[in-house]
Write a protein that holds these residues in place. Structure first.
Motif, PDB file in Angstrom:
ATOM      1  N   GLY A 253      20.395  14.364   8.312  1.00  0.00           N
ATOM      2  CA  GLY A 253      19.861  15.224   9.360  1.00  0.00           C
ATOM      3  C   GLY A 253      18.745  16.160   8.930  1.00  0.00           C
ATOM      4  N   ILE A 254      18.408  16.183   7.645  1.00  0.00           N
ATOM      5  CA  ILE A 254      17.313  17.022   7.153  1.00  0.00           C
ATOM      6  C   ILE A 254      16.041  16.177   7.157  1.00  0.00           C
ATOM      7  CG2 ILE A 254      16.456  18.427   5.249  1.00  0.00           C
ATOM      8  CD1 ILE A 254      19.418  18.564   4.314  1.00  0.00           C
ATOM      9  N   CYS A 255      15.017  16.640   7.877  1.00  0.00           N
ATOM     10  CA  CYS A 255      13.785  15.856   8.045  1.00  0.00           C
ATOM     11  C   CYS A 255      12.785  16.111   6.916  1.00  0.00           C
ATOM     12  CB  CYS A 255      13.142  16.183   9.388  1.00  0.00           C
ATOM     13  SG  CYS A 255      14.174  15.700  10.778  1.00  0.00           S
ATOM     14  N   PHE A 256      12.142  15.031   6.506  1.00  0.00           N
ATOM     15  CA  PHE A 256      11.120  15.080   5.465  1.00  0.00           C
ATOM     16  C   PHE A 256       9.956  14.186   5.863  1.00  0.00           C
ATOM     17  CE2 PHE A 256      15.213  15.579   3.317  1.00  0.00           C
ATOM     18  CZ  PHE A 256      15.012  16.748   2.589  1.00  0.00           C
ATOM     19  N   CYS A 257       8.802  14.465   5.313  1.00  0.00           N
ATOM     20  CA  CYS A 257       7.665  13.553   5.371  1.00  0.00           C
ATOM     21  C   CYS A 257       7.222  13.382   3.928  1.00  0.00           C
ATOM     22  CB  CYS A 257       6.534  14.118   6.230  1.00  0.00           C
ATOM     23  SG  CYS A 257       5.164  12.939   6.399  1.00  0.00           S
ATOM     24  N   HIS A 258       7.192  12.149   3.455  1.00  0.00           N
ATOM     25  CA  HIS A 258       6.891  11.901   2.047  1.00  0.00           C
ATOM     26  C   HIS A 258       6.067  10.633   1.897  1.00  0.00           C
ATOM     27  CE1 HIS A 258       7.450  12.439  -2.228  1.00  0.00           C
ATOM     28  NE2 HIS A 258       7.783  11.172  -2.323  1.00  0.00           N
ATOM     29  N   GLU A 259       5.236  10.612   0.866  1.00  0.00           N
ATOM     30  CA  GLU A 259       4.433   9.425   0.574  1.00  0.00           C
ATOM     31  C   GLU A 259       5.285   8.402  -0.182  1.00  0.00           C
ATOM     32  OE1 GLU A 259       0.058   9.035  -1.002  1.00  0.00           O
ATOM     33  OE2 GLU A 259       1.432   9.287  -2.706  1.00  0.00           O
ATOM     34  N   PHE A 260       5.439   7.234   0.413  1.00  0.00           N
ATOM     35  CA  PHE A 260       6.162   6.134  -0.212  1.00  0.00           C
ATOM     36  C   PHE A 260       5.182   5.034  -0.587  1.00  0.00           C
ATOM     37  CE2 PHE A 260       9.748   8.129   1.796  1.00  0.00           C
ATOM     38  CZ  PHE A 260      10.860   7.742   1.060  1.00  0.00           C
TER      39      PHE A 260
ATOM     40  N   MET B 158      11.618  10.438  -8.549  1.00  0.00           N
ATOM     41  CA  MET B 158      11.419  11.776  -9.078  1.00  0.00           C
ATOM     42  C   MET B 158      10.304  12.531  -8.363  1.00  0.00           C
ATOM     43  SD  MET B 158      13.618  12.818 -11.239  1.00  0.00           S
ATOM     44  CE  MET B 158      12.769  14.198 -11.993  1.00  0.00           C
ATOM     45  N   ASP B 159       9.300  11.830  -7.843  1.00  0.00           N
ATOM     46  CA  ASP B 159       8.225  12.523  -7.127  1.00  0.00           C
ATOM     47  C   ASP B 159       8.798  13.317  -5.950  1.00  0.00           C
ATOM     48  OD1 ASP B 159       8.859  10.110  -5.802  1.00  0.00           O
ATOM     49  OD2 ASP B 159       6.846   9.911  -4.980  1.00  0.00           O
TER      50      ASP B 159
ATOM     51  N   GLU C 266       0.855  -1.179   0.000  1.00  0.00           N
ATOM     52  CA  GLU C 266       0.000   0.000   0.000  1.00  0.00           C
ATOM     53  C   GLU C 266       0.892   1.228   0.000  1.00  0.00           C
ATOM     54  OE1 GLU C 266      -3.989  -1.091   2.349  1.00  0.00           O
ATOM     55  OE2 GLU C 266      -2.179  -1.576   3.452  1.00  0.00           O
ATOM     56  N   LYS C 267       0.345   2.399   0.358  1.00  0.00           N
ATOM     57  CA  LYS C 267       1.126   3.629   0.460  1.00  0.00           C
ATOM     58  C   LYS C 267       1.117   4.111   1.900  1.00  0.00           C
ATOM     59  CE  LYS C 267       0.809   5.464  -4.162  1.00  0.00           C
ATOM     60  NZ  LYS C 267       0.646   6.677  -4.944  1.00  0.00           N
ATOM     61  N   ALA C 268       2.166   4.860   2.262  1.00  0.00           N
ATOM     62  CA  ALA C 268       2.258   5.396   3.623  1.00  0.00           C
ATOM     63  C   ALA C 268       3.045   6.698   3.594  1.00  0.00           C
ATOM     64  CB  ALA C 268       2.956   4.401   4.540  1.00  0.00           C
ATOM     65  N   ASP C 269       2.644   7.632   4.450  1.00  0.00           N
ATOM     66  CA  ASP C 269       3.413   8.851   4.658  1.00  0.00           C
ATOM     67  C   ASP C 269       4.501   8.526   5.675  1.00  0.00           C
ATOM     68  OD1 ASP C 269       1.909  10.448   2.924  1.00  0.00           O
ATOM     69  OD2 ASP C 269       0.413  10.824   4.477  1.00  0.00           O
TER      70      ASP C 269
END
Length: 190
Positions: A90-97, A111-112, A80-83
């Motif tokens: 050390g740079i924080c991100f939140c991304h849909e994988f 690329m997204d 499925e997909k998850a954030d």
């Protein structure tokens, strides 16, 4: 490919040599650190099912009807997909994988993600410029080929026709109508 011999200089010259190397970023998710392939040929960012299942605090999964196709034409098994909250250097991100079974890879930064964060790469130097920071990527030799395309599952009822949008490798026209006919790959996988 065999090297060509240059008689004048008496040495071998490697023609069209392909360095089987990939650029990887050290990504931290919770208390785990994994190397993710930075792949400009992948439209989607992917997290290995193994890595996802090993997380202590797993993010919620959402259904998806996306289909990911590898370079060899095989379909990746998607969970499925998850954030996902993670960091690179050390740079924080939140991304849909997309969570999928991707063999030996831990994850793919596609690329997204790179477009969303206006990232720039200096491939010859192995540098990723993102969020005002320069990150040194690791270069590793790997036999893994990770070209991924994104599509939606479409079912065409028997004796009918439908119009669907799609992407064709090597097509130079932005918009065109084409007739798609079954071929060996489709027939053997039905």
């Amino acid at each position: 490919m065999t090297p060509d011999f240059n008689e004048k200089e008496g040495k071998h010259i490697q023609m069209n040599a392909i360095r089987k190397s990939c650029l990887l970023a050290r990504c931290s998710i919770g208390d785990t650190v994994n190397k993710f392939l930075v792949d400009t040929g992948s439209v989607a960012s992917i997290l290995s099912k193994k890595v996802f299942m090993s997380l202590k605090n797993r993010p919620c999964l959402r259904d998806t009807d996306d289909i990911l196709t590898a370079a060899d034409g095989s379909t990746l098994r998607i969970l499925e997909k998850a954030d996902v909250q993670f960091s690179i250097d050390g740079i924080c991100f939140c991304h849909e994988f997309t969570v999928a079974e991707i063999d030996d890879l831990k994850g793919v930064i596609g690329m997204d993600f790179l477009e969303q964060h206006d990232a720039m790469m200096r491939i010859s130097k192995g540098l990723l410029h993102i969020a005002g920071t320069q990150i040194q990527l690791e270069r590793e030799a790997t036999p893994v080929c990770s070209r991924v395309k994104l599509s939606k599952r479409v079912v065409v009822p028997p004796d009918s026709e439908i119009i669907v949008s799609g992407y064709a490798d090597g097509c130079t026209q932005r918009s065109a109508y084409n007739l798609v006919k079954p071929y060996a790959f489709m027939e053997k996988n039905l």
